[in-house]
Design a protein around this motif. Structure first.
Motif, short mmCIF file in Angstrom:
data_model
loop_
_atom_site.label_atom_id
_atom_site.label_comp_id
_atom_site.label_asym_id
_atom_site.label_seq_id
_atom_site.Cartn_x
_atom_site.Cartn_y
_atom_site.Cartn_z
N UNK A 103 0.84 -1.19 0.00
CA UNK A 103 0.00 0.00 0.00
C UNK A 103 0.88 1.25 0.00
N UNK A 104 0.73 2.06 -1.04
CA UNK A 104 1.46 3.32 -1.14
C UNK A 104 0.52 4.47 -0.79
N UNK A 105 0.99 5.34 0.07
CA UNK A 105 0.23 6.54 0.40
C UNK A 105 0.59 7.59 -0.65
N UNK A 106 -0.19 7.62 -1.73
CA UNK A 106 0.10 8.48 -2.87
C UNK A 106 0.03 9.96 -2.56
N UNK A 107 -0.64 10.33 -1.50
CA UNK A 107 -0.75 11.72 -1.10
C UNK A 107 0.49 12.20 -0.36
N UNK A 108 1.42 11.27 -0.08
CA UNK A 108 2.70 11.65 0.51
C UNK A 108 3.80 11.52 -0.56
N UNK A 109 4.98 11.96 -0.26
CA UNK A 109 6.02 12.16 -1.28
C UNK A 109 6.89 10.94 -1.58
N UNK A 110 6.79 9.88 -0.78
CA UNK A 110 7.72 8.75 -0.91
C UNK A 110 7.79 8.13 -2.29
N UNK A 111 6.63 7.83 -2.87
CA UNK A 111 6.61 7.20 -4.19
C UNK A 111 7.26 8.06 -5.25
N UNK A 144 6.56 -0.55 -7.90
CA UNK A 144 5.21 -1.02 -8.17
C UNK A 144 4.47 -1.20 -6.85
N UNK A 145 3.23 -0.71 -6.79
CA UNK A 145 2.41 -0.82 -5.59
C UNK A 145 1.12 -1.55 -5.93
N UNK A 146 0.69 -2.43 -5.02
CA UNK A 146 -0.58 -3.13 -5.23
C UNK A 146 -1.76 -2.17 -5.13
N UNK A 147 -1.65 -1.20 -4.23
CA UNK A 147 -2.71 -0.20 -4.05
C UNK A 147 -2.06 1.14 -3.75
N UNK A 148 -2.64 2.20 -4.30
CA UNK A 148 -2.18 3.55 -4.01
C UNK A 148 -3.37 4.34 -3.48
N UNK A 149 -3.25 4.79 -2.24
CA UNK A 149 -4.27 5.64 -1.63
C UNK A 149 -3.93 7.06 -2.02
N UNK A 150 -4.78 7.68 -2.86
CA UNK A 150 -4.47 9.01 -3.41
C UNK A 150 -4.82 10.16 -2.48
N UNK A 151 -5.80 9.99 -1.61
CA UNK A 151 -6.11 11.08 -0.69
C UNK A 151 -6.82 10.53 0.53
N UNK A 152 -6.81 11.35 1.57
CA UNK A 152 -7.54 11.00 2.79
C UNK A 152 -8.50 12.11 3.15
N UNK A 153 -8.79 13.02 2.23
CA UNK A 153 -9.74 14.11 2.46
C UNK A 153 -9.43 14.83 3.77
N UNK A 154 -8.22 15.34 3.85
CA UNK A 154 -7.74 15.97 5.09
C UNK A 154 -8.42 17.30 5.41
#
Length: 186
Positions: A97-105, A116-126
């Motif tokens: 799981x990649x936290x796409x809303x953060x800079x690591x990727x 390659x990531x199985x899932x990318x979470x693009x936002x958490x509606x902060x």
């Protein structure tokens, strides 16, 4: 520490290769010379020494780095550093799981690695306010999640605590709110 090991074992079994894992602290089962790198945990807000025994990694090795979560990329950069210090080659990186809303990727990809990531979470509606319904106190905005690595279920949300100076820097603590305590209104 151990949550990425299960994923790595499945990948290693598929490719028919051995698993070498990094430890966050020296223990009695690690002896001899070691490669080390300091990495910062985004979730736990601390620094750890990541350790790999030199007897398991050398210049002939071609490495596929596997991990469970990717946030700011510090852990991956530490593992890449260890691999390079050993003279080995990083062939690719796999993340559950990649936290796409953060800079690591973005950072790791910009360094030229195939990630390659199985899932990318693009936002958490902060932008949503978190309010304690018991005392009507405003707590802030969601900054991160705690996720059960085995089930993929959200265990808690993390909200930064109040700052020492004008409410924005030098945070003393954070609110970890269990998912079971979340009430959505509106």
């Amino acid at each position: 520490e151990a949550s990425g090991i299960g994923i790595a074992c499945i990948v290693a079994q598929h490719f028919g290769v051995p698993v070498v894992f990094a430890k966050k602290s020296k223990s009695i089962n690690i002896e001899g010379e070691m490669y080390t790198a300091e990495v910062e945990s985004f979730t736990h807000k601390n620094k750890n020494q990541v350790i790999v025994s030199k007897k398991f990694l050398n210049e002939e090795d071609h490495v596929l780095i596997i991990d469970d979560f990717l946030a700011n990329g510090c852990a991956l950069q530490g593992l890449i550093q260890i691999t390079q210090t050993a003279g080995a080659t990083v062939e690719g990186i796999g993340i559950a799981v990649e936290k796409g809303f953060q800079t690591g990727g973005r950072i790791i990809r910009n360094l030229g690695y195939q990630l390659e990531s199985l899932a990318i979470v693009e936002s958490m509606d902060c932008d949503k306010d978190v309010i304690n319904i018991n005392n009507c106190k405003y707590l802030g905005h969601v900054r991160d999640l705690e996720v059960d690595e085995c089930t993929g279920c959200i265990c808690a949300i993390i909200v930064p605590g109040p700052g020492k100076y004008m409410g924005c820097i030098c945070r003393d603590f954070e609110f970890v709110i269990p998912w079971s305590s979340i009430v959505k209104i509106g």
